[in-house]
Design an enzyme around this catalytic site. Structure first.
Site, mmCIF file in Angstrom:
data_model
loop_
_atom_site.group_PDB
_atom_site.id
_atom_site.type_symbol
_atom_site.label_atom_id
_atom_site.label_comp_id
_atom_site.label_asym_id
_atom_site.label_seq_id
_atom_site.Cartn_x
_atom_site.Cartn_y
_atom_site.Cartn_z
ATOM 1 C CE1 TYR A 159 24.129 33.954 35.635
ATOM 2 C CE2 TYR A 159 26.300 33.796 36.630
ATOM 3 C CZ TYR A 159 25.053 33.272 36.392
ATOM 4 O OH TYR A 159 24.727 32.035 36.921
ATOM 5 C CE LYS A 165 24.677 30.267 40.782
ATOM 6 N NZ LYS A 165 23.749 29.364 41.487
HETATM 7 N N1 LIG Z 1 20.379 27.743 33.345
HETATM 8 C C1 LIG Z 1 21.700 27.773 33.285
HETATM 9 O O1 LIG Z 1 22.306 27.973 32.206
HETATM 10 C C2 LIG Z 1 22.501 27.476 34.525
HETATM 11 C C3 LIG Z 1 23.848 27.158 34.366
HETATM 12 C C4 LIG Z 1 24.615 26.862 35.491
HETATM 13 C C5 LIG Z 1 24.049 26.913 36.749
HETATM 14 N N2 LIG Z 1 22.749 27.261 36.884
HETATM 15 C C6 LIG Z 1 22.218 27.300 38.253
HETATM 16 O O2 LIG Z 1 21.320 26.207 38.409
HETATM 17 C C7 LIG Z 1 20.314 26.563 39.344
HETATM 18 C C8 LIG Z 1 18.947 26.383 38.720
HETATM 19 O O3 LIG Z 1 18.891 27.188 37.557
HETATM 20 P P1 LIG Z 1 17.687 27.096 36.513
HETATM 21 O O4 LIG Z 1 18.201 27.661 35.260
HETATM 22 O O5 LIG Z 1 17.096 25.742 36.558
HETATM 23 O O6 LIG Z 1 16.681 28.156 37.180
HETATM 24 P P2 LIG Z 1 15.132 28.417 36.889
HETATM 25 O O7 LIG Z 1 14.667 27.646 35.724
HETATM 26 O O8 LIG Z 1 14.990 29.894 36.925
HETATM 27 O O9 LIG Z 1 14.436 27.800 38.214
HETATM 28 C C9 LIG Z 1 14.718 28.387 39.449
HETATM 29 C C10 LIG Z 1 14.143 27.543 40.561
HETATM 30 O O10 LIG Z 1 14.508 28.164 41.820
HETATM 31 C C11 LIG Z 1 13.324 28.465 42.545
HETATM 32 N N3 LIG Z 1 13.531 29.677 43.333
HETATM 33 C C12 LIG Z 1 13.866 30.920 42.892
HETATM 34 N N4 LIG Z 1 13.997 31.749 43.941
HETATM 35 C C13 LIG Z 1 13.725 31.020 45.057
HETATM 36 C C14 LIG Z 1 13.677 31.317 46.432
HETATM 37 N N5 LIG Z 1 13.932 32.551 46.886
HETATM 38 N N6 LIG Z 1 13.358 30.328 47.305
HETATM 39 C C15 LIG Z 1 13.094 29.075 46.854
HETATM 40 N N7 LIG Z 1 13.121 28.726 45.564
HETATM 41 C C16 LIG Z 1 13.431 29.702 44.669
HETATM 42 C C17 LIG Z 1 12.221 28.585 41.508
HETATM 43 O O11 LIG Z 1 10.979 28.319 42.141
HETATM 44 P P3 LIG Z 1 9.558 28.909 41.557
HETATM 45 O O12 LIG Z 1 9.122 27.934 40.499
HETATM 46 O O13 LIG Z 1 8.709 28.913 42.752
HETATM 47 O O14 LIG Z 1 9.862 30.270 41.008
HETATM 48 C C18 LIG Z 1 12.630 27.478 40.536
HETATM 49 O O15 LIG Z 1 12.245 26.212 41.032
HETATM 50 C C19 LIG Z 1 20.617 28.003 39.768
HETATM 51 O O16 LIG Z 1 21.405 27.987 40.927
HETATM 52 C C20 LIG Z 1 21.411 28.529 38.588
HETATM 53 O O17 LIG Z 1 22.236 29.616 38.941
HETATM 54 C C21 LIG Z 1 21.962 27.535 35.810
#
Ligand SMILES: NC(=O)c1ccc[n+]([C@@H]2O[C@H](COP(=O)([O-])OP(=O)(O)OC[C@H]3O[C@@H](n4cnc5c(N)ncnc54)[C@H](OP(=O)(O)O)[C@@H]3O)[C@@H](O)[C@H]2O)c1
Length: 264
Positions: A159, A165
């Site tokens: 990661y 982050k």
């Molecule tokens: N999942 C976890 O366990 C977790 C835990 C803690 C924090 N987070 C954080 O929460 C946030 C969202 O995570 P998630 O798990 O919901 O992610 P996800 O399901 O992979 O969704 C990612 C989102 O970001 C968009 N995206 C990716 N690259 C981009 C770019 N260059 N410009 C604009 N939009 C972009 C994607 O758009 P498209 O649909 O167009 O691809 C999608 O809407 C992230 O910052 C992640 O690090 C996640």
């Protein structure tokens, strides 16, 4: 999120809100009464379809929604997104830095282009969003919320995003001081394990994630509600902080709770 007159007619921009946690944040703002800009990465395909779907859900809640494709790693693209927000509603009250994209592999195995993508999307991209949104945020006395993860503070072999982050949590502290005189404040929300698309990918690289029980995972809605809270007047005393929302997972890391169950 219950409707709150404070949010009526205000505008939230949530980067990466076509799915996952970003989608939940967009819907939570709409539930509270705000209009929402749904940013997604690509102007067509599944990216656009999903963003349009989120906009429909927001409109069903009685709010206005605008889908804007923009790759946050591109400064020009972020500039166009903020111009679109400005021509749509002429204001921006809340900027949520949620979008992220990163390879899941150890630091020593990262290719040069992966390192560049890591920094360009997850560090530079967020800073472009802050810089370009600042005039609108200043006019509104706005708030910035960054979405972090436990990788900012705990080792995870696959990661490398964790280091971005951690850097962004420092940017949150920095911004809240440097932008205070312009009336703009920043905070962060550090999420635990959230079962989104990116989690499904990470799980392929880290088998141990399979063993984390559901009660130690957190829902996208639980994170989203804290984001909206941090933008509300009730959070006016919280500045430059990153709040951990992980259903207690990090508090138990010293003694894996999924191995040793407490006596009931
Ligand atoms: N999942 C976890 O366990 C977790 C835990 C803690 C924090 N987070 C954080 O929460 C946030 C969202 O995570 P998630 O798990 O919901 O992610 P996800 O399901 O992979 O969704 C990612 C989102 O970001 C968009 N995206 C990716 N690259 C981009 C770019 N260059 N410009 C604009 N939009 C972009 C994607 O758009 P498209 O649909 O167009 O691809 C999608 O809407 C992230 O910052 C992640 O690090 C996640």
């Amino acid at each position: 999120m219950a409707e709150n007159s404070f949010f009526t007619d205000k505008v939230a921009l949530v980067t990466g809100s076509s799915r996952g946690i970003g989608r939940a944040i967009a819907l939570a703002f709409a539930g509270a009464g705000a209009d929402v800009v749904v940013n997604h990465s690509k102007p067509d395909g599944a990216s656009k379809r999903k963003a349009d779907e989120v906009c429909r859900e927001i409109e069903e809640l009685g709010r206005k929604a605008l889908a804007v494709p923009a790759d946050i790693a591109s400064k020009a693209s972020v500039g166009e997104m903020v111009e679109a927000v400005s021509s749509w509603r002429g204001r921006l009250d809340f900027l949520v830095l949620n979008a992220a994209k990163a390879p899941f592999k150890p630091i020593e195995k990262l290719l040069e282009r992966e390192i560049r993508q890591l920094v360009e999307t997850n560090y530079m991209g967020n800073i472009f969003c802050i810089q370009k949104s600042l005039p609108l945020l200043e006019a509104a006395g706005g708030r910035i919320v960054f979405i972090s993860s436990l990788g900012s503070r705990f080792y995870n072999p696959s990661y490398p995003l964790g280091s971005m982050k951690a850097a962004m949590e420092a940017v949150v502290r920095d911004c809240t001081e440097s932008l205070a005189e312009r009336g703009v404040f920043a905070n962060g929300v550090c999420g635990g394990i959230v079962k989104t698309d990116s989690f499904k990918t990470l799980r392929q690289y880290m088998e141990e994630l399979e063993h984390i029980p559901d009660e130690l995972c957190v829902s996208p809605q639980a994170l989203a509600e804290v984001v909206v809270f941090l933008c509300s007047p009730a959070a006016r005393g919280i500045r430059g902080q990153t709040v951990v929302v992980d259903n207690g997972l990090s508090n138990r890391l010293y003694r894996p709770a999924w191995v040793r169950k407490p006596k009931s």
